[in-house]
Each structure stands twice: as C-alpha cells, then as structure tokens.
Scaffold this motif. Sequence first.
Motif, mmCIF file in Angstrom:
data_model
loop_
_atom_site.group_PDB
_atom_site.id
_atom_site.type_symbol
_atom_site.label_atom_id
_atom_site.label_comp_id
_atom_site.label_asym_id
_atom_site.label_seq_id
_atom_site.Cartn_x
_atom_site.Cartn_y
_atom_site.Cartn_z
ATOM 1 N N ARG A 342 0.827 -1.207 0.000
ATOM 2 C CA ARG A 342 0.000 0.000 0.000
ATOM 3 C C ARG A 342 0.868 1.266 0.000
ATOM 4 O O ARG A 342 1.899 1.324 0.672
ATOM 5 C CB ARG A 342 -0.882 -0.013 1.249
ATOM 6 N N CYS A 343 0.410 2.258 -0.693
ATOM 7 C CA CYS A 343 1.109 3.541 -0.702
ATOM 8 C C CYS A 343 0.820 4.251 0.615
ATOM 9 O O CYS A 343 -0.330 4.435 0.983
ATOM 10 C CB CYS A 343 0.653 4.392 -1.886
ATOM 11 N N SER A 344 1.874 4.645 1.296
ATOM 12 C CA SER A 344 1.684 5.247 2.620
ATOM 13 C C SER A 344 1.207 6.686 2.517
ATOM 14 O O SER A 344 0.833 7.294 3.502
ATOM 15 C CB SER A 344 2.985 5.174 3.423
ATOM 16 N N ALA A 345 1.205 7.248 1.301
ATOM 17 C CA ALA A 345 0.723 8.625 1.133
ATOM 18 C C ALA A 345 -0.738 8.659 0.704
ATOM 19 O O ALA A 345 -1.539 9.394 1.268
ATOM 20 C CB ALA A 345 1.590 9.359 0.125
ATOM 21 N N CYS A 346 -1.116 7.841 -0.293
ATOM 22 C CA CYS A 346 -2.479 7.960 -0.811
ATOM 23 C C CYS A 346 -3.309 6.694 -0.606
ATOM 24 O O CYS A 346 -4.509 6.699 -0.866
ATOM 25 C CB CYS A 346 -2.452 8.345 -2.289
ATOM 26 N N GLY A 347 -2.701 5.602 -0.197
ATOM 27 C CA GLY A 347 -3.480 4.407 0.113
ATOM 28 C C GLY A 347 -3.759 3.499 -1.065
ATOM 29 O O GLY A 347 -4.469 2.513 -0.941
ATOM 30 N N LEU A 360 7.212 3.038 -5.755
ATOM 31 C CA LEU A 360 6.863 4.138 -6.644
ATOM 32 C C LEU A 360 5.368 4.074 -6.881
ATOM 33 O O LEU A 360 4.853 3.072 -7.355
ATOM 34 C CB LEU A 360 7.631 3.969 -7.967
ATOM 35 N N CYS A 361 4.668 5.140 -6.475
ATOM 36 C CA CYS A 361 3.211 5.116 -6.581
ATOM 37 C C CYS A 361 2.768 5.804 -7.866
ATOM 38 O O CYS A 361 3.072 6.972 -8.098
ATOM 39 C CB CYS A 361 2.575 5.774 -5.365
ATOM 40 N N ALA A 362 2.032 5.052 -8.712
ATOM 41 C CA ALA A 362 1.543 5.612 -9.975
ATOM 42 C C ALA A 362 0.442 6.638 -9.731
ATOM 43 O O ALA A 362 0.250 7.560 -10.520
ATOM 44 C CB ALA A 362 1.018 4.481 -10.868
ATOM 45 N N ALA A 363 -0.270 6.479 -8.624
ATOM 46 C CA ALA A 363 -1.409 7.366 -8.371
ATOM 47 C C ALA A 363 -0.981 8.750 -7.878
ATOM 48 O O ALA A 363 -1.490 9.763 -8.340
ATOM 49 C CB ALA A 363 -2.358 6.717 -7.368
ATOM 50 N N CYS A 364 -0.050 8.781 -6.925
ATOM 51 C CA CYS A 364 0.278 10.094 -6.340
ATOM 52 C C CYS A 364 1.731 10.494 -6.547
ATOM 53 O O CYS A 364 2.137 11.590 -6.192
ATOM 54 C CB CYS A 364 -0.059 10.117 -4.849
ATOM 55 N N GLY A 365 2.509 9.595 -7.091
ATOM 56 C CA GLY A 365 3.885 9.943 -7.382
ATOM 57 C C GLY A 365 4.867 9.753 -6.229
ATOM 58 O O GLY A 365 6.040 10.106 -6.344
HETATM 59 ZN ZN LIG Z 1 0.275 7.032 -3.610
#
Ligand SMILES: [Zn+2]
Length: 428
Positions: A342-347, A360-365
């Motif tokens: 899970r992305c710790s910034a956007c979930g 590397l999160c594709a959703a929030c960068g």
């Molecule tokens: Zn994210």
Amino acid sequence: MESIRAYRFRVYPDDVRRREIDEQIELARFLYNKLLGRAKEEYLKDRNLQITKSTFNRFMKEIIEKNGELNRLYSQALQNVFVRLQRAYQNFFRRVREKRSGKRIKVGFPRFKKYGRYSSITYPQFGFSIESKTKRHNRIDVLRVSKIGTMRMEMHREISGKILTLTIKRDGDEYYAVISASSELTSTRTDDINPVGIDLGLMNSDNIMENFAVLSDGKRIRKPDFAGMREKRISHWQRVVARRQKGSGRREKAREKLHDAWRKVNNQNDDFARKAANTLVGSGYTSFAVEALHIPNMLKNHRLARSINSAAWNRFIQVLSYKAEDAGMRVIQVDPRYTTRRCSACGTDREMPLGERTYLCAACGLRTDRDINAARNILHRSTAGHAGIEARGDPASLHPETDAKAGPSKREHTFGPGSLDLKGSPGL
Ligand SMILES: [Zn+2]
C-alpha cells in the motif's frame, strides 16, 4: 517510589497437576469459610470484638484438628488463607468505623465464598521458582511450584523487580500464574508526541536480512548475521540427529549439541533484543507501532534461517514491549496485511515483488524506500488505533481512506539515511 506490579501468565498444568491445584483451591476455600464462620460466631456475641492474629491462629488449629483433610493443604497456601481472611476482616471493621463517622455506605459482614468465588491459592516468596529451557527453537519458561510440580508458563514479558508472591488462579478451565513483584519506579505515561512505526526486515532470496528493522523516519536497525553464523552448526546437528538411531545414546548426545546451538542463538537474540529495545526507548520516540506477528505461521516455516529470525523478532517485540512500558510508552501491534503493497501517502495498492527496493506510486507519485513505506503504513495504522479502536487486527485500519488521512503529506517524504547505533546503548 516503590511499586508493586502483578504479572499474569497463562500456565499449562497437566491433568495430574490440575487435579492437585483444584484440590488445593477447594481445601483453601473450605478453610476460609470455616474460619469466617468461627469469626462470625464471635462477632455475633460481641459486635465490637476485633479478633487478633493469635485468636485467628487458635481458631485455625481447632478447625484443622476437626477436619483432617485440611492437613493436605500446603502450609504456604494455608498461611495465605489466613492473610485473606484478615484482610477481609480489617476492611469490614474499617467500613464499620467509616459508617459510624457518618459516611453513607453499606457494611456487610465478609461473605462466605461459594464455589468459583474462591479460585486461587497463593504462595509467599518461597515455594516456587521460574526456570527457562530451550526446546526446539524456542525459549520455554517453566514454573516450578513446591508440592505441585512443574508446568509450562507463557511468559510474555520479563518480571522486573523483586518477586513477592505467586498466585495460581483457575479461570474456567484455564490456569494462570499471577506473580507480584515490587520495584523502584515508576515513570508516568509519556505524551505520545513522537510515535514511530517499525517494519521488521525481510530476508531476500539469498536468505540474507539486510536490516533487522526499518523505522518510519528512515532509520535502520542492523543486525549481525547470527542466523547465517549459526545456521551451519544447527543444520549439521539436525542432520546428525536424524541419522542416528532413535533412543540411542549417540542420538541423545547429538540432540544436546543441537540444543546448545539453539541456546546460543536464543541468547544472542536476547542480547540483541535488549540492546535494540534500549536504544529505541532512549531515542526520543514516544510510542512504537509494530506488525502483529503470526507465530503459528512462522513455526511452520521450515527454512532454518527464517525460523531463527522469526525467533529474534518475537523476542525483540517482547523486550521492546516491557521496556517501553517501563518508560511509560506504548507498543501497538497492528494488522500486518498489505503494509508493503500500500502507498503510505495515498493508500493505493500495487504489486511489490520482493526484489523491488523502491516504492513508486503511480497514483500520487510517491517515491520512497520499500521498507520505509511499510513502516509508515504500520505507523498510520497505530494512530488510527489511537482514535479509539484497537489497532491489532482491526479491519477499519485497513481502509486506505483512514490510513491516508492519518498519514503525512507527500512533501514530507524524504529519506532519513541514519542508522541507530546500538553500541552506545545503555546497559543490558
Ligand atoms: Zn500514492
């Protein structure tokens, strides 16, 4: 300031010992009720009469003379019946006094104990001991009680201070040891202004653990490769044991060698756990979030190096828990699922193959280290728990919305390259 603390550990007496404990409890209850009955007689004759210790002692002797089965009650447990009754009696007279001085309270004579209302026996300082053994890979704690014998004890934390009493308590069909100890303490609860999440290290495909743990602020705890060093020795003796004939003396010898090798690993784990926990508690953090480890799964793990490491993690969490508690801090165990993905910034969730070091999160960068991302997720879950839900295994804390809200903003994502220096940690 001296404080007395009670430690409650589950114990596992076998059938014989169970019967023994049950009998002792019933004998103690019988004696208690008899003594109380005798005291009540006196009370009804003279409501101001406070019975002295020596009078109680005389009553007790009379009762034991009339009821031969009480000779089977252990002297330690017997002394405690006396202590409990005296306490009940003193409370009663204190309340009588309070009522007379105008307090609006109900005062009833101490009650007789029905079956189930008196479900424990207590040993004073002497008459019991705690021993640790190593069995298979694990430290086994054993409670040895005079006259009753030994039983395995689930000792999930160490006792600090001087041991005062042991109470063996029956609770339904479970048994517990309640050990009271006094120690010089005690710090008050620390304000939780600097919580930290801890991601326990995974081994890579070569069975090498790069970090013992990674913290949500980017610090790392490294661990010498005990597993690797000991693994050869352990697997050697495992093979020898397997080869030798069952029941033979030579096999027994090999088993001892194997135990020795495990004991060394466990001692090193203990040592390391203490150092790491001391360092963490002294590093300015105010609470610790860790993954709840699923021990049954880990024991199924046949990879030797992995079981060595899981033993080390368990020990570490145990030691950290009591050290933190002594310092007025909490250790919160959270659901370990999806902490890596899970992305710790956007979930947002994504696949995270074992070899991929950067999240590397594709959703929030978000771009951050894989383990730091996991440690932050662990931290978020524990702070979600602070809002009033139990962090461990709570399904609500798995919702990305909840996590994201509690989480830091994207801009804060920087690496803290430091690692914690365990050498400088305070005494073991
Ligand atoms: Zn994210």
